[in-house]
Design an enzyme around this catalytic site. Sequence first.
Site, PDB file in Angstrom:
ATOM      1  N   ASP A  91       0.867  -1.176   0.000  1.00  0.00           N
ATOM      2  CA  ASP A  91       0.000   0.000   0.000  1.00  0.00           C
ATOM      3  C   ASP A  91       0.911   1.235   0.000  1.00  0.00           C
ATOM      4  O   ASP A  91       1.580   1.516   1.002  1.00  0.00           O
ATOM      5  CB  ASP A  91      -0.882  -0.051   1.265  1.00  0.00           C
ATOM      6  N   HIS A  92       0.895   1.927  -1.120  1.00  0.00           N
ATOM      7  CA  HIS A  92       1.855   3.024  -1.270  1.00  0.00           C
ATOM      8  C   HIS A  92       1.541   4.214  -0.360  1.00  0.00           C
ATOM      9  O   HIS A  92       2.357   5.116  -0.195  1.00  0.00           O
ATOM     10  CB  HIS A  92       1.903   3.470  -2.746  1.00  0.00           C
TER      11      HIS A  92
END
Length: 571
Positions: free
Chosen positions: A543-544
């Site tokens: 999850d950036h």
Amino acid sequence: MSNAVEVKVPDIGDFSEVEVIEVLVAPGDTVKAEQSLITVESDKASMEIPSPGAGVVKSVKVKVGDKIKEGSIILELESAEAAQPAKAATPAAPQASAQPAAAPAAAAPAAAANTPEAAPPAAPAAAQAGGSVKVEVPDIGDFNEVEVIEVLVAVGDTVKAEQSLITVESDKASMEIPSPQAGVVKAVHVKVGDKINQGSFILELEASGGQAAAPAASPAPSAAPAQAPAAASAGSAAPAADQNGALASEPVVHPSPTAEFDAAPKRNLPHASPSVRKFARELGVDLTRVVGSGRNGRIVADDVRGYVKQAVAGGVSGGGSTAAAGGGLSVLDWPKVDFAKFGPIEAKPLSRIKKISGANLHRNWVMIPHVTNNDLADITDLEAFRVELNQENQKSGTKVTMLAFIIKAVVAALKKFPDFNASLDGDNLVLKQYFNVGFAADTPNGLVVPVIRDADKKGIFELASETSELARQARDGKLSPAQMQGGCFSISSLGGIGGTSFTPIINAPEVAILGVSRSAHQPVWDGKAFQPRLMLPLSLSYDHRVIDGASAARFNAYLSALLADFRRIAL
Ligand code: CAO
């Protein structure tokens, strides 16, 4: 004076044994007249049984899963009103034919006298010459001014006999009106929101072959005060019979209604009771987006509430008003294609697991900005060690798989990179101090993710036997919800099947997932020459919002290093 009366299952037409799927009240509850007490379901219909009067529930005699029939005691009601059969007998509002008569056995004598009778067979509908036929609302018992909630066909559509044309709904029951015969829709005369009655003109059909189906008698009116729709022969062309059963000469079409559950699997209609549908409509919730937590994926009122809460918190994406409120995506409608035009087809309903996992995967895919880091771990030595271990322990029966080593290495990497062992909660990152690792298991019904709890406290053999036991339970459909909860990080291993890399979808609210593909021998340069090394592809989706690309590369490189030399785990 207040009296306790037994509320019994009323005459529910041809339903001999129906299953209780929801109990909507509990002892101590104050109920109003007509308030639904339980929902029952057969293979053809679902219906709610309402209270005959106001009162306080003293005791409930049924539970979910019970099979009941006319006369079964549902509950005891402390009610002055319900003690007076004559009063309780007349339903407060016109009832749908799919709904059981409102009067329970306590009020039976008066009910038989006062409940509106099942309507006589429908008046013949005017037929048109040639292959063009008018499809009208058939005799649907006491259905008066019922609302059209779905129009399922459009002009030009080719419909089959028994294909549902519209869905109508009262406050207690919903039913679909099927086509009496095959043909092409020439004109549609109803729209969502219209109030219709028996005889209302639904649509005009150009019958296949230019002929309407040979007329057959309408279902005989039931002696029951209100006949369940399933009692009618669903979908049969039941045209134009007068009260004496005489057949009209014209090809008048008079379809038999079919209850919602009957048709649900064919079109994947959301599985919910009429009151839940009404509740969802009032809140503007599209039920196809709600995941049902009830038996067989049934959507209950709490699921709708939960969906709305999530939407208000900005956690729901997709079209519709809830999406607008939640700032979700606004996307085109799903393309509607008549596949049968291009060749033979077969419709196969999605399994319950697929529906649930699909909704979760979709949410995770659209809400989490995914990036995938791909790396290769040299597992030549580890694989040799694994083979050696399995030879040594042949007699113990526990086969050590690569997955067990990967879980152990992942735990070590999670300890070194705590942001990967975390969940986003608003603006906070919740860092977990426990290490529960989920792994995707492929089952005949779809994907499930059992969780190994406290994986940091377990050795390789324990991890191997636990994964194999959980995978077995998953395949047998025996996993409990608790066995799939509490995960911190997931692993999706397709190594036993194939592939060189893939993009696993993060299992929210986790922030990363490791995809494992098939290991293969590859030439690796050792500074002097190429050596054949067994390389394992690792695809780390993250999850950036939480993890930077550099951290992901470090995590994956560290994991690769551990797998390349397992002694490092001890450091
Ligand atoms: N490379 C090469 N071979 C591998 C391997 C890898 N990365 N991983 C496993 N194998 C081999 C095993 O050694 C085993 O071989 P042998 O029978 O010769 O010993 C064979 O493949 C089968 O292994 P397995 O799949 O039964 O066992 P596992 O512990 O590796 O995996 C489980 C268990 C439950 C993860 C797996 O059965 C499964 O369901 N995988 C699918 C997961 C999935 O669907 N992911 C997609 C999610 S996103 O849609």
